[in-house]
Each structure stands twice: as C-alpha cells, then as structure tokens.
Design a protein around this motif. Structure first.
Motif, PDB file in Angstrom:
ATOM      1  N   THR A  43       0.859  -1.176   0.000  1.00 33.12           N
ATOM      2  CA  THR A  43       0.000   0.000   0.000  1.00 33.12           C
ATOM      3  C   THR A  43       0.899   1.230   0.000  1.00 33.12           C
ATOM      4  N   LEU A  44       0.713   2.119  -0.950  1.00 31.33           N
ATOM      5  CA  LEU A  44       1.596   3.272  -1.107  1.00 31.33           C
ATOM      6  C   LEU A  44       1.180   4.372  -0.128  1.00 31.33           C
ATOM      7  N   ASP A  45       1.800   4.390   1.061  1.00 31.79           N
ATOM      8  CA  ASP A  45       1.424   5.351   2.095  1.00 31.79           C
ATOM      9  C   ASP A  45       2.623   5.869   2.886  1.00 31.79           C
ATOM     10  N   GLY A  46       3.829   5.454   2.525  1.00 32.98           N
ATOM     11  CA  GLY A  46       5.014   5.881   3.246  1.00 32.98           C
ATOM     12  C   GLY A  46       5.384   4.996   4.411  1.00 32.98           C
ATOM     13  N   HIS A  47       4.494   4.098   4.834  1.00 31.55           N
ATOM     14  CA  HIS A  47       4.773   3.184   5.941  1.00 31.55           C
ATOM     15  C   HIS A  47       5.473   1.928   5.426  1.00 31.55           C
ATOM     16  N   ALA A  48       6.348   1.379   6.246  1.00 33.11           N
ATOM     17  CA  ALA A  48       7.158   0.240   5.807  1.00 33.11           C
ATOM     18  C   ALA A  48       6.676  -1.091   6.366  1.00 33.11           C
ATOM     19  N   ASP A  49       5.539  -1.114   7.072  1.00 34.74           N
ATOM     20  CA  ASP A  49       5.075  -2.352   7.699  1.00 34.74           C
ATOM     21  C   ASP A  49       4.886  -3.473   6.684  1.00 34.74           C
ATOM     22  N   ASP A  50       4.359  -3.142   5.514  1.00 31.28           N
ATOM     23  CA  ASP A  50       4.070  -4.181   4.521  1.00 31.28           C
ATOM     24  C   ASP A  50       5.307  -4.615   3.735  1.00 31.28           C
ATOM     25  N   TRP A  51       6.468  -4.067   4.063  1.00 35.24           N
ATOM     26  CA  TRP A  51       7.715  -4.432   3.402  1.00 35.24           C
ATOM     27  C   TRP A  51       8.569  -5.383   4.247  1.00 35.24           C
ATOM     28  N   LYS A  52       8.123  -5.743   5.440  1.00 39.67           N
ATOM     29  CA  LYS A  52       8.972  -6.489   6.368  1.00 39.67           C
ATOM     30  C   LYS A  52       9.429  -7.825   5.813  1.00 39.67           C
ATOM     31  N   SER A  53       8.607  -8.475   4.996  1.00 42.28           N
ATOM     32  CA  SER A  53       8.960  -9.793   4.462  1.00 42.28           C
ATOM     33  C   SER A  53       9.837  -9.716   3.212  1.00 42.28           C
ATOM     34  N   ILE A  54      10.124  -8.499   2.739  1.00 47.67           N
ATOM     35  CA  ILE A  54      10.892  -8.311   1.505  1.00 47.67           C
ATOM     36  C   ILE A  54      12.355  -8.052   1.840  1.00 47.67           C
ATOM     37  N   ASP A  55      13.228  -8.825   1.222  1.00 48.35           N
ATOM     38  CA  ASP A  55      14.661  -8.593   1.403  1.00 48.35           C
ATOM     39  C   ASP A  55      15.081  -7.322   0.676  1.00 48.35           C
ATOM     40  N   GLY A  56      16.035  -6.610   1.246  1.00 47.70           N
ATOM     41  CA  GLY A  56      16.515  -5.375   0.636  1.00 47.70           C
ATOM     42  C   GLY A  56      18.008  -5.427   0.361  1.00 47.70           C
ATOM     43  N   SER A  57      18.477  -4.466  -0.401  1.00 47.64           N
ATOM     44  CA  SER A  57      19.911  -4.294  -0.664  1.00 47.64           C
ATOM     45  C   SER A  57      20.399  -3.115   0.160  1.00 47.64           C
ATOM     46  N   HIS A  58      21.553  -3.260   0.783  1.00 40.47           N
ATOM     47  CA  HIS A  58      22.066  -2.251   1.707  1.00 40.47           C
ATOM     48  C   HIS A  58      23.284  -1.556   1.087  1.00 40.47           C
ATOM     49  N   PHE A  59      23.259  -0.230   1.100  1.00 44.36           N
ATOM     50  CA  PHE A  59      24.291   0.556   0.439  1.00 44.36           C
ATOM     51  C   PHE A  59      24.868   1.602   1.388  1.00 44.36           C
ATOM     52  N   SER A  60      26.176   1.776   1.326  1.00 44.17           N
ATOM     53  CA  SER A  60      26.800   2.921   1.980  1.00 44.17           C
ATOM     54  C   SER A  60      26.511   4.155   1.143  1.00 44.17           C
ATOM     55  N   LEU A  61      26.201   5.253   1.797  1.00 41.68           N
ATOM     56  CA  LEU A  61      25.922   6.503   1.098  1.00 41.68           C
ATOM     57  C   LEU A  61      27.189   7.350   1.065  1.00 41.68           C
ATOM     58  N   LEU A  62      27.762   7.496  -0.133  1.00 41.26           N
ATOM     59  CA  LEU A  62      28.979   8.268  -0.317  1.00 41.26           C
ATOM     60  C   LEU A  62      28.689   9.510  -1.131  1.00 41.26           C
ATOM     61  N   LEU A  63      29.496  10.546  -0.928  1.00 40.45           N
ATOM     62  CA  LEU A  63      29.319  11.765  -1.705  1.00 40.45           C
ATOM     63  C   LEU A  63      29.391  11.440  -3.189  1.00 40.45           C
ATOM     64  N   ALA A  64      28.408  11.898  -3.934  1.00 43.23           N
ATOM     65  CA  ALA A  64      28.316  11.530  -5.339  1.00 43.23           C
ATOM     66  C   ALA A  64      29.516  11.997  -6.140  1.00 43.23           C
ATOM     67  N   LEU A  65      30.100  13.127  -5.759  1.00 40.61           N
ATOM     68  CA  LEU A  65      31.207  13.677  -6.529  1.00 40.61           C
ATOM     69  C   LEU A  65      32.574  13.318  -5.969  1.00 40.61           C
ATOM     70  N   ASP A  66      32.603  12.685  -4.802  1.00 42.15           N
ATOM     71  CA  ASP A  66      33.871  12.288  -4.187  1.00 42.15           C
ATOM     72  C   ASP A  66      33.613  11.024  -3.369  1.00 42.15           C
ATOM     73  N   PRO A  67      33.399   9.886  -4.059  1.00 44.38           N
ATOM     74  CA  PRO A  67      32.919   8.669  -3.389  1.00 44.38           C
ATOM     75  C   PRO A  67      33.986   7.921  -2.614  1.00 44.38           C
ATOM     76  N   ASP A  68      34.600   8.587  -1.652  1.00 43.85           N
ATOM     77  CA  ASP A  68      35.558   7.943  -0.762  1.00 43.85           C
ATOM     78  C   ASP A  68      34.871   7.552   0.540  1.00 43.85           C
ATOM     79  N   ALA A  69      35.348   6.461   1.156  1.00 43.88           N
ATOM     80  CA  ALA A  69      34.722   5.946   2.376  1.00 43.88           C
ATOM     81  C   ALA A  69      34.728   6.980   3.500  1.00 43.88           C
ATOM     82  N   GLU A  70      35.729   7.849   3.518  1.00 49.26           N
ATOM     83  CA  GLU A  70      35.812   8.852   4.585  1.00 49.26           C
ATOM     84  C   GLU A  70      34.687   9.879   4.496  1.00 49.26           C
ATOM     85  N   ASN A  71      34.007   9.932   3.340  1.00 52.77           N
ATOM     86  CA  ASN A  71      32.914  10.891   3.154  1.00 52.77           C
ATOM     87  C   ASN A  71      31.539  10.238   3.278  1.00 52.77           C
TER      88      ASN A  71
END
Length: 360
Positions: A43-71
């Motif tokens: 249900t498109l409402d912004g709540h994540a309850d209905d997503w609990k059974s779905i596996d996700g992909s996990h990403f580190s968020l790096l600066l788009a213009l300087d993608p170093d781990a320190e950023n």
C-alpha cells in the motif's frame, strides 16, 4: 509555475554536479537490486510495515562527486527494496537520520532521487554523459544518452500523503508536480535536464507527456499513524532520532514515445541509481550534501512470478507438460474403472425373486 520548477531543478542538480577533481570509481560488481513478484502486497502510504517480508539491498551513502569511504553519510546505510505486481513497480528507500523539516524550504529537508539508464550510451557519471552544452544539446546531438529521473523534495509534502502525477500537471502535458515536488524528468547531462514533455528552446514538446510516478514519505519519530494535515507542520520535533521512509510506484511500462521514461520488462534487467540529500549539521544541503548508493549504475532485476522464477522456458514447459500428463492419466484410470463397473452391471444383473401380488 513551470518556470519556477525548472529554476529549482537547475539549482538542485547543476550545483550538485560541480566536480572538484578527476573522477574515479571503484564499483563492486556484486551490487544489485531485485524486484520480486509480490502482487497485492504494498500500500503506497510511506509506511514500511508491509515491506517487512521483503529482502533489501544495503548501500553505503557516499558523496556523489567524491565517493571515498571517509565521506560516508554519518546517519548509516540506505536500504533499497523493490517489488512489482506485473503492472506497477514499487520502491522503498529507508535511511536513518535525525528528523529535519522546514515547511517550504526544500534544501533544509531530506530529498531523494531515482535515476535510470534509457539510452544505451547513457552513463551514470554526468547524468547521461552527453558532452554537448546546454545551448547545443537536443534529442539528436545527445541521442543515446537519455536518463530517466524521479526527484522528490519533501519541503512541501505532508507525511503519508500521495504526490507525483496529478490531473492538473498531466493535463498540461509535463512531468511536474505543483503540490509536492515529486517530479518526472529526463536528462542528457546535468546542464540538459527537463521535465517530461518539455525540452530545449525551439524543440517540439509533446502535450501528451505526464508524470508517471507516485510517492509518499514518513519518519519513525511520528506519533500519529493515521496521517497529518498541513497545519500540523513540522509534524515532529526537529532533531529526533529515527528513520526516513520514501515509498514510490510507477507502471512497468508507460505511454512514453519520446525516450523520456525507462521501460521495465518482467524477467529483464535495468540500470538505476539512488541519490540522497540531507541538511548535515542543520545546514541547507548543496553539492557536498549529495550522496549516492554507488559510483556507477546498479543493476535492478525484474523477477518473473514465483512459479517460474529460476526456471528456463524449457523447464517451465516440461513442468507444465508433466502436470498435464499426470492429470490425463488419473482421468484415464477413472474412466476405465467406470467402464468396468458398468460392464459388470450389464452382464451380471442382480436377480430379484418374483413375488405374486396375492401373496403379499
């Protein structure tokens, strides 16, 4: 209104793509997103309850213009989940972050964008990678460099309410959203970016274009689950720890015929990226506040239905044939049994002794 949207988009994207040095990228080949076939789940409402059974992909968020781990973004990793129901595709973006919201000031609120490759030559870097300048880019000079972008700036969006495609902007034939700034764009590079249905000066625009996206947002610090109205802004106390949720949907296939929308195919794969802006330390975001889940395209696989996933067409066909054969065998055995029983009854009638009426 359209001019205001275009100016805002120019500020958001162009200034967030001024690079300070040579570009370099070390992308992991194993990184990808899977969109599972899960009809009737979301249900498109912004709540994540209905997503609990779905596996996700996990990403580190790096600066788009300087993608170093320190950023890396200090709030933590972003989780990206996706499903489809055979008609629409759904996305959930989840990221930890202290609550920050200032009504009407988009760059003091978190913001997200999804970008997809359309043209075969479109690169992640430089938003399509066309080398033409803003005065010379056209659908001919930049052919093959098209990317599709959905951008959601929540500064005017009420939590839990739907934004994106609406009858007014779609009637005007563009990908804008005058109510919540969840807009549908295409680009050839950061300087050549337009709402769907619009284009460079002098180009032929298409009045049938529309915003095909819908979406909503939420934050885990909210104590009201049923929803808010605008007068309740800012909805929670700024600085509260929690998690942001951004939920979106779009048809797998759209009516686009101008190379402005990505077209998803069940069983196929597309290339995507996710951007995230956040007012770090309470400061309005700008170029240094633009994070990304990777420094290159991330593949997204659109899975087939669960009954066919992981099987080749020949395997699926053989499986169907085996089921049909077994069913036919059962029917044949049942028909044989009935025939034997009927034959026995005909050839061996049960004798009933005759009793005269006068003896009754």
């Amino acid at each position: 209104m359209l001019r205001i949207l275009l100016v805002l988009l120019f500020v958001v994207f162009v200034y967030s793509h001024e690079e300070s040095g040579p570009w370099s990228c070390e992308s992991g080949s194993e990184i990808r997103v899977e969109s599972e076939f899960q009809p009737g789940l979301i249900t498109l409402d912004g709540h994540a309850d209905d997503w609990k059974s779905i596996d996700g992909s996990h990403f580190s968020l790096l600066l788009a213009l300087d993608p170093d781990a320190e950023n890396e973004f200090n709030g933590g990793k972003m989780t990206v989940k996706s499903v489809h129901d055979g008609r629409d595709i759904y996305f959930l973006l989840q990221v930890d972050g202290d609550y920050a919201y200032f009504n009407g000031e988009g760059n003091k609120c978190p913001s997200v964008a999804l970008m997809y490759q359309i043209g075969d030559d479109a690169s992640y870097h430089n938003m399509g990678g066309c080398e033409e300048h803003s005065t010379s880019c056209t659908n001919k000079t930049c052919k093959g460099h098209e990317v599709d972008i959905m951008h959601f700036s929540i500064g005017n969006a009420i939590p839990g309410r739907l934004y994106g495609g609406n009858p007014i902007d779609n009637r005007d034939g563009n990908g804008g959203d005058r109510f919540g700034h969840l807009v549908d764009l295409y680009a050839w590079n950061p300087h050549c970016r337009y709402l769907d249905g619009t284009g460079p000066s002098g180009s032929v625009n298409d009045s049938s274009a529309q915003n095909d996206w819908k979406g909503a947002w939420w934050h885990s610090s909210f104590t009201v689950h049923s929803g808010f109205v605008k007068d309740e802004s800012p909805y929670a106390e700024n600085g509260k720890k929690g998690t942001y949720f951004f939920e979106f949907s779009r048809p797998l296939r759209t009516m686009d015929h101008l190379q402005q929308d990505v077209q998803f195919t069940i069983g196929g794969s597309s290339k995507m990226s996710v951007a995230f802006w956040y007012p770090v330390d309470g400061q309005p975001w700008h170029g240094s506040g633009h994070y990304s889940v990777n420094c290159d395209w991330v593949p997204i696989d659109i899975s087939q239905s669960s009954s066919l996933s992981g099987k080749s067409p020949d395997t699926a066909s053989n499986s169907s044939w085996n089921v049909a054969s077994a069913f036919s065998l059962i029917l044949s055995v049942a028909a044989l049994c009935v025939s034997v029983f009927v034959s026995y009854r005909v050839l061996h009638p049960k004798n009933v002794q005759f009793t005269p009426m006068e003896d009754l």
